[in-house]
Write a protein that holds these residues in place. Structure first.
Motif, short mmCIF file in Angstrom:
data_model
loop_
_atom_site.label_atom_id
_atom_site.label_comp_id
_atom_site.label_asym_id
_atom_site.label_seq_id
_atom_site.Cartn_x
_atom_site.Cartn_y
_atom_site.Cartn_z
N THR A 201 0.69 -1.30 0.03
CA THR A 201 0.04 -0.10 -0.02
C THR A 201 0.77 1.29 0.03
O THR A 201 2.08 1.35 0.25
CB THR A 201 -0.85 0.07 1.30
N ARG B 176 -4.42 -3.76 -14.38
CA ARG B 176 -5.33 -2.60 -14.05
C ARG B 176 -6.14 -3.24 -12.70
O ARG B 176 -6.13 -4.54 -12.51
CB ARG B 176 -6.26 -2.52 -15.14
N ARG B 177 -6.97 -2.37 -12.42
CA ARG B 177 -7.79 -2.76 -11.18
C ARG B 177 -8.50 -3.77 -11.54
O ARG B 177 -9.31 -4.07 -12.34
CB ARG B 177 -8.57 -1.24 -11.06
N GLY B 178 -8.72 -4.84 -10.34
CA GLY B 178 -9.76 -6.05 -10.33
C GLY B 178 -8.89 -7.07 -11.18
O GLY B 178 -9.79 -8.08 -11.58
N ASN C 23 -4.24 -6.33 -8.38
CA ASN C 23 -4.21 -4.97 -8.22
C ASN C 23 -5.86 -4.87 -7.67
O ASN C 23 -6.82 -5.00 -8.48
CB ASN C 23 -4.53 -3.86 -9.35
N ASP D 47 -7.63 -2.28 -5.71
CA ASP D 47 -8.40 -1.16 -6.15
C ASP D 47 -7.49 0.04 -6.31
O ASP D 47 -7.87 1.21 -5.92
CB ASP D 47 -9.17 -0.72 -4.89
N ASP D 48 -6.42 -0.08 -6.90
CA ASP D 48 -5.42 0.85 -7.32
C ASP D 48 -4.66 1.68 -6.19
O ASP D 48 -3.76 2.27 -6.22
CB ASP D 48 -6.02 1.98 -8.15
N ARG D 49 -5.10 1.19 -4.84
CA ARG D 49 -4.54 1.75 -3.67
C ARG D 49 -3.96 0.63 -2.70
O ARG D 49 -3.00 0.81 -1.88
CB ARG D 49 -5.70 2.61 -2.67
N TRP E 31 -2.40 -3.22 -3.19
CA TRP E 31 -1.80 -4.66 -4.10
C TRP E 31 -1.52 -5.75 -3.24
O TRP E 31 -1.37 -5.82 -2.10
CB TRP E 31 -0.54 -4.14 -5.11
#
Length: 808
Positions: free
Chosen positions: A495, A513-515, A537, A539-541, A543
């Motif tokens: 994070t 990418r996200r998800g 990934n 939620d982009d915040r 990992w």
């Protein structure tokens, strides 16, 4: 004594002196060794002085071979005699099972360049005249065994190091080690202090005490070890006179004995079952050139076997019994390398076979300190193979067990009992009630296979009592749906605002990418593999990384060493804060759909998707990926919810005939897909092209990831090796790893892992061969238990070669 040095080595035994010599030979001459007494004042001076090239791990065997070859160099450089006697030796087998093991040792030796030969018991007795050949079924001859003068070798290392510019301070006791705010270390002694960048703990019997100075509890323990020296023996004199040579070494595995000539008599040592710990909790600082009280009753059972196997001992007297302490790690291998969380603090301890391994330890550690890499694959010695679970009590139990089994056979399907049930998951009892047979991974109990009532593992080199039952577990997955417990994987959370940029540099993949998830290698600066992971990934915040459980400490050490100093990235090893379950097979989606409200259709939740969803009542993280190579899902769940998630899946799966499967079935399943594994197919000596992982390397991404230039160079040049899967014409035994791969009658490669792929009914081996022959259609053979079996390269996976099932 100097007040500043680049390196301070603590401990003047053979290992500390070897480290000092290798550092100086590599150009680091601003180095000093501190010894609290005289050199050799620990275990070194009373060692039996044997040396050998054989080790259960072939990478360690390579370093042992190097150690023995080094003695001539240090003798010439130092002018100090080492007393090396390269007599050769025989490894004796009293049972067919032991002889099978020795055949495997010979196979390893073929690709390591170690000259080994299977011989008959009669031939062994012709080489070593004290043997009663009727007591044995065969033997292996090793021409590189021998013995030496422990004191001479240690002083040769020290004198050679001094000639190269290093310093040795005797009678200098280290009393404390303190890290300064600038990262340097204060090594405080009875003669003042030395400020240094690097501290090497080569403390031997005092390695625990030195570690405690920096808050480190090392998993090492000293054991009393005895050997006897006989009066002069006429049989020895006759042999010496007749041949002009010494009597060669012998290792009697079934008698738990080792033997060599000592002047006009013989030396016989034993690793007795009734072993005894020495100084269990703390080593006294005033212990030095003392011996311990002999206890011949404790070694009497071994001696009785020895006198039967070597009858000449019945007619001679015992001149002396030596009893002294030696330190051991839980698995008997050394503890070497940098310590996580203590930059600049290194260990080189637990080296019980110092005269076989000391040179290799010194070489690897000096390479590591100077070049940032040990220059060899030393996973079997890396201190990072142990975590916080290796407590003092655990170490005590495992060291006792290892000592008592020093010469015992460890069958490939044998799990040892000491130190067990230390770490368990919430579903442990539930799985045990279903017949789970347990192994251990990084201290955690792991289900290997599921046995019906009354069936247990029968230990063997060949297919055993688990074979048919593992086959049924495989069938449950391939024909319907199977469930496994996967908490033994390492899990990491990354994070922070700098997480994405940091991951882009650390990992060789294109970030998902996200998800979404991706498979990714992690490379060292030289482009070699230091890890292989699944990266998600969330939620982009946030990992999520999953990898090999046994490498958790190893990888955290690497992660933390590369974190930005501004605090913009946080990495957490989740360990058992997150447990895991997996379902796989053509019915897996139908099971998952019954226990969640989320849309898990292929369109909404495709291959390599990841999302948070409830499984029954349990909040989980679910990824659509499976090491089985089938349609499958990995489900990560906090431990307090694991039982609920498990029960929801089992209940939902009843109508689909859901079955439990363990790690042995998983091995059979992944072999059908040509999937490699960390510490076997993927190790720091292979590049991504060689390992077949280059398709996951984003050579063209903008980020300058670690190892990029070296990886591009390997890609251009093609590397030297190729990982290949082979179908082997095996009969009742399959490869277990480290067997020789032959091509056109010459050993050209080695097996990394394998087994029986039950679904395809094929015996499979994975291994490395030179790229020039990697795609040849014929000419391959793989050696199993001394016999060569025809083998064929299996380029396409045996199962779902077009990846239709896993993507459906």
């Amino acid at each position: 004594m100097k007040s500043h040095a680049k390196v301070v080595v603590i401990g003047g035994g053979v290992v500390g002196c070897s480290v000092l010599f290798h550092l100086a030979r590599h150009g680091w001459t601003d180095v000093v060794l501190l010894e609290r007494d005289e050199l050799t004042s620990g275990s070194t001076w009373h060692a039996a002085g044997g040396m050998h090239t054989i080790n259960g791990d072939p990478k360690v065997a390579k370093l042992q071979k190097y150690t023995i070859s080094l003695y001539k160099e240090i003798e010439e450089l130092s002018g100090q005699a080492t007393g090396v006697h390269l007599t050769g030796g025989v490894l004796l087998a009293a049972t067919e099972a032991r002889l099978d093991w020795l055949r495997g040792v010979v196979s390893k030796g073929r690709y390591l360049g170690i000259d080994l030969e299977v011989i008959s018991a009669k031939e062994a007795a012709e080489l070593m005249p004290l043997i009663d050949p009727s007591q044995f079924v065969g033997a292996v001859r090793n021409k590189e065994d021998g013995h030496l003068d422990p004191s001479g070798v240690t002083h040769a290392y020290a004198k050679a190091a001094r000639k190269l510019g290093a310093e040795v301070e005797r009678f200098t006791k280290v009393e404390d080690i303190v890290r300064r705010s600038d990262g340097l270390w204060r090594v405080i002694t009875n003669k003042g202090e030395v400020v240094t960048e690097h501290v090497v703990n080569a403390g031997g019997l005092w390695a625990r005490e030195v570690g405690r100075m920096v808050g480190l509890e090392l998993p090492v323990l000293a054991m009393e070890h005895m050997y006897l020296i006989t009066e002069d023996m006429p049989e020895v004199a006759d042999w010496n006179a007749k041949t002009g040579t010494e009597i060669i070494h012998a290792v009697d595995f079934d008698g738990e004995l080792y033997l060599r000539q000592e002047r006009g008599g013989m030396l016989m040592g034993t690793y007795e079952k009734a072993n005894k710990v020495w100084s269990e909790f703390q080593t006294p600082w005033n212990f030095g050139h003392e011996l311990l009280e002999p206890d011949i009753d404790r070694i009497a059972p071994s001696l009785e076997v020895g006198f039967r196997h070597f009858p000449a001992f019945q007619k001679t007297g015992i001149k002396q019994i030596i009893n002294g302490p030696f330190t051991f790690a839980p698995d008997g291998n050394p503890l070497v390398g940098p310590v996580r969380g203590l930059p600049g603090f290194w260990v080189a301890c637990g080296v019980m076979a110092g005269f076989s391994q000391g040179g290799g330890v010194g070489l690897a550690l000096s390479n590591w300190m100077i070049e940032g890499d040990p220059g060899a694959d030393i996973w079997a010695m890396d201190v990072a193979r142990y975590g916080d679970w290796a407590t003092m009590a655990y170490t005590n139990a495992k060291v006792r067990e290892n000592y008592s089994r020093r010469f015992s056979i460890r069958f490939p399907n044998e799990e040892l009992p000491a130190g067990r049930q230390l770490k368990t998951t919430p579903v442990y009892d539930t799985l045990a009630a279903q017949g789970a047979q347990w192994g251990v991974s990084y201290g955690l109990e792991v289900p290997l296979w599921y046995a019906p009532d009354g069936v247990k593992d029968e230990f063997s080199w060949r297919r055993s009592s688990d074979f048919d039952h593992v086959g049924k577990e495989v069938a449950a997955v391939r024909n319907g749906v199977g469930l496994s417990e996967i908490s033994n994987f390492a899990k990491y959370r990354v994070t922070g605002e700098g997480a994405a940029a940091w991951l882009d540099r650390m990992l060789a993949c294109k970030l998902p990418r996200r998800g979404r998830m991706t498979l990714t290698p992690m490379l060292k600066d030289d482009g070699r593999l230091i890890g292989d992971f699944t990266l998600a990934n969330i939620d982009d915040r946030e990992w999520f990384i999953a990898g090999s459980g046994v490498a958790e400490q190893y990888h955290m050490r690497w992660f933390e060493a590369h974190l930005p100093k501004d605090g913009s990235v946080r990495v957490e090893a989740l360990g058992q804060k997150l447990t895991g379950l997996a379902i796989a097979g053509p019915k897996a989606r139908e099971v998952l759909a019954k226990v969640t409200r989320a849309d898990v259709s292929n369109a909404a939740f495709p291959f390599m998707a990841v999302a948070r969803m409830d499984i029954g009542m349990a909040p989980c993280q679910v990824g659509r990926v499976s090491y089985t190579g089938d349609l499958g899902y990995e489900i990560w769940v906090a431990p307090e919810y694991q039982r609920a998630a498990y029960q929801a899946l089992v209940t939902a799966g009843e109508e689909f005939g859901i079955g439990l499967f363990g790690s042995r079935a998983l091995n059979a399943l992944r072999l059908e897909k040509n999937y490699g594994s960390w510490a076997r197919e993927y190790r720091p000596i292979y590049g991504p092209v060689e390992a077949g992982l280059d398709r996951f390397v984003a050579y063209g991404k903008d980020a300058d990831f670690i190892g990029k230039e070296a990886a591009l160079a390997e890609r251009r040049q093609g590397g030297k090796l190729r990982l290949r899967s082979f179908i082997v014409d095996a009969t009742d035994a399959d490869v277990i790893g480290d067997e020789a791969i032959w091509h056109d009658g010459v050993v050209r490669g080695w097996v990394t892992s394998g087994g029986y792929a039950h679904n395809s009914k094929k015996s499979v081996a994975m291994g490395y061969v030179p790229k020039e022959i990697a795609d040849r259609p014929d000419g391959f053979e793989i050696e199993i238990l001394g016999k060569r079996h025809a083998a064929r390269v299996q380029a396409a996976p045996l199962f779902d070669a077009n990846f239709e099932r896993m993507r459906a």
